[in-house]
Design an enzyme around this catalytic site. Structure first.
Site, PDB file in Angstrom:
ATOM      1  N   ASP A  48      61.026  38.581 -31.727  1.00 31.33           N
ATOM      2  CA  ASP A  48      61.285  37.210 -31.332  1.00 31.33           C
ATOM      3  C   ASP A  48      62.628  37.148 -30.607  1.00 31.33           C
ATOM      4  O   ASP A  48      63.017  38.109 -29.933  1.00 31.33           O
ATOM      5  CB  ASP A  48      61.278  36.304 -32.576  1.00 31.33           C
ATOM      6  CG  ASP A  48      60.741  34.907 -32.283  1.00 31.33           C
ATOM      7  OD1 ASP A  48      61.453  34.141 -31.601  1.00 31.33           O
ATOM      8  OD2 ASP A  48      59.627  34.581 -32.725  1.00 31.33           O
ATOM      9  N   HIS A  86      64.980  29.991 -32.220  1.00 31.39           N
ATOM     10  CA  HIS A  86      63.531  30.104 -32.354  1.00 31.39           C
ATOM     11  C   HIS A  86      63.139  31.136 -33.400  1.00 31.39           C
ATOM     12  O   HIS A  86      62.365  30.854 -34.336  1.00 31.39           O
ATOM     13  CB  HIS A  86      62.941  30.463 -30.992  1.00 31.39           C
ATOM     14  CG  HIS A  86      61.449  30.506 -30.933  1.00 31.39           C
ATOM     15  ND1 HIS A  86      60.731  31.669 -31.164  1.00 31.39           N
ATOM     16  CD2 HIS A  86      60.529  29.565 -30.664  1.00 31.39           C
ATOM     17  CE1 HIS A  86      59.431  31.418 -31.023  1.00 31.39           C
ATOM     18  NE2 HIS A  86      59.287  30.148 -30.721  1.00 31.39           N
ATOM     19  N   SER A 137      53.816  29.189 -31.867  1.00 34.31           N
ATOM     20  CA  SER A 137      54.864  30.045 -32.433  1.00 34.31           C
ATOM     21  C   SER A 137      55.044  29.819 -33.915  1.00 34.31           C
ATOM     22  O   SER A 137      55.347  30.756 -34.667  1.00 34.31           O
ATOM     23  CB  SER A 137      56.214  29.737 -31.769  1.00 34.31           C
ATOM     24  OG  SER A 137      56.354  30.348 -30.538  1.00 34.31           O
TER      25      SER A 137
END
Length: 348
Positions: free
Chosen positions: A3, A35, A214
Site C-alpha cells: 500500500d 491510506h 480499498s
C-alpha cells in the site's frame, strides 16, 4: 500489506514490521497518504482505549511494503506527471511479501489497463501472482473504483489489475445494507464484496469516513487470516473457496458487482463441512480448490498441513475468531453513527 506504507500507530504496536519501501527507500513504515494506515487498522487494528474499533483480525502480524503514493509523482515519457506506483514494483512487492513469509497479501490498489496490453504491460504481475499461489499465499485485492479522471474510467476495454487474475480473491464494495456501491468496478473477476461505503476512517479525525474497494479488501483479508489460523490445513485456494461459499448470496445468484455474495465472517469461521466450494445453488462439500463438488455432507480428504512461515507473529488467537462477526457489525455500527462526517475518497 502492499500500500502507501503503514505508520507505527499504537493500535498496531508489537505486530507491525517493515518489509521495504519502493518509493523512497526505507522500511515501509512511513505513510504520508494515510491510506495504508487506514487499511491496516481495518484489517488488524486493536481496539481503542474504550474497547471499540477493532479491525477484523486484531491479533494479526503485519508486514508493510510501501509501493504507491498520491504524494509522490513520476513523470511519463510525454512529460505528464501521475501518482507513484508501477506494475513492475507491485509485482516485486508481491514477490517480496511471499519471501518474507506472508500467508495473506492485501493489495488495496488497482490499475486498469487495456485488455490488449495485458500480455506485455502486466506480464511481471501475472507471474508474481501465480508464484504466490504456488507458494500457498492468498492474494486479496480491491476490485477498483470507477473514476473518470483515473485509470478505471469504466471503459469496457479496460481490465483491473491485480483483481483480474484467477489466483487473486477480488473484492467489490457494498454499503451498510449490502447494496453494491455505484463506484465499485464490476466484472466476472469479482469474487466477493464487503462493506466499503462511508466506513469510519480509523486513522483520521473524529467523524471522518472513507469509501472505496480499498477499504472492503482488508475486511476480507482479515477474515482470511483468521480462517488460515483456525484451519491451518486449508490451502490458499481452499480458503478463498470457503470465503466465497459462505458469503451472503445475491437473491438472483452470482452478480458481477458482488461476485458470489457479501462477506460473512461468522459463517466463514464456523460453517460445515470444512471443505466448501461455491456453486449456483449454494455451497457444496468439495475436495480440492476449484475441483468438482461432492454431495453435501460427504467426506473429503484434507490437504497436508501447511507449516507456519518463519519469523512472523501468529495471527489472532481462536478467541478472536468468535469476535470476527462482531467486528464487521462494529464497522457497520460505526458507519451508522458517523454518517455526517467528512468524506474522503481514494483511488481504490
Amino acid at each position: 500489506m502492499i500500500d502507501t506504507g503503514v505508520a507505527a500507530v499504537p493500535r498496531l504496536a508489537g505486530r507491525l514490521r517493515g518489509g521495504g519501501d519502493y518509493l523512497a527507500g526505507g522500511d515501509g513504515l512511513d505513510d504520508c497518504d494515510g491510506h495504508g494506515t487506514d487499511v491496516a487498522l481495518l484489517l488488524a487494528g486493536a481496539a481503542d482505549g474504550t474497547g471499540i474499533g477493532a479491525g477484523m483480525a486484531p491479533g494479526a502480524g503485519l508486514v508493510s511494503l510501501r509501493q504507491s503514493s498520491a504524494r509522490f509523482a513520476v513523470r511519463d515519457d510525454d512529460g505528464t506527471e501521475r501518482p507513484a506506483g508501477e506494475i513492475r514494483t507491485l509485482a516485486a512487492a508481491v514477490d517480496r511479501a511471499v519471501a518474507l513469509g506472508a500467508s495473506v497479501i492485501n493489495v488495496s490498489e488497482v490499475v486498469c489497463v487495456p485488455a490488449d496490453r495485458l500480455d506485455d504491460v502486466a506480464a511481471p504481475l501475472r507471474t508474481a501472482v501465480a508464484a504466490a499461489r504456488r507458494a500457498d499465499v492468498l492474494v486479496v485485492a480491491a476490485a477498483g473504483n470507477l473514476d473518470p479522471a483515473g485509470t478505471c474510467t469504466g471503459d469496457p476495454g479496460l481490465r483491473p489489475l491485480p483483481a483480474l487474475y484467477d489466483a487473486v480473491l477480488a473484492v467489490g464494495a457494498v454499503d451498510g445494507d449490502d447494496r453494491p456501491a455505484p463506484f465499485s468496478v464490476a466484472g466476472p473477476w469479482v469474487d466477493v464484496a464487503a462493506p466499503g461505503v462511508g466506513l469510519p476512517a480509523p486513522a483520521g479525525p473524529e467523524g471522518a469516513v472513507v469509501s472505496g474497494t480499498s477499504y472492503a479488501a482488508p475486511l476480507v483479508a482479515g477474515t482470511a487470516a483468521l480462517v488460515r489460523e483456525r484451519f491451518p490445513m486449508l490451502t490458499a485456494g481452499q480458503v478463498a473457496d470457503r470465503l466465497r461459499a459462505t458469503a451472503r448470496r445475491p437473491g438472483a445468484g452470482r452478480d458481477d458487482r458482488v461476485g458470489d455474495g457479501v462477506l460473512d465472517p461468522s459463517a466463514a469461521l464456523s460453517a460445515e463441512p470444512l471443505l466448501l466450494v461455491p456453486g449456483p445453488g449454494g455451497p457444496t462439500a468439495g475436495g480440492t480448490a476449484g475441483g468438482p463438488g461432492t454431495p453435501q455432507g460427504a467426506t473429503a480428504p484434507l490437504p497436508a498441513p501447511t507449516p507456519r512461515p518463519p519469523d512472523l507473529p501468529a495471527v489472532a488467537g481462536i478467541g478472536a475468531v468468535a469476535a470476527a462477526g462482531g467486528a464487521l457489525a462494529a464497522v457497520l455500527a460505526g458507519l451508522r453513527r458517523r454518517t455526517g462526517g467528512a468524506r474522503r475518497f481514494l483511488s481504490s
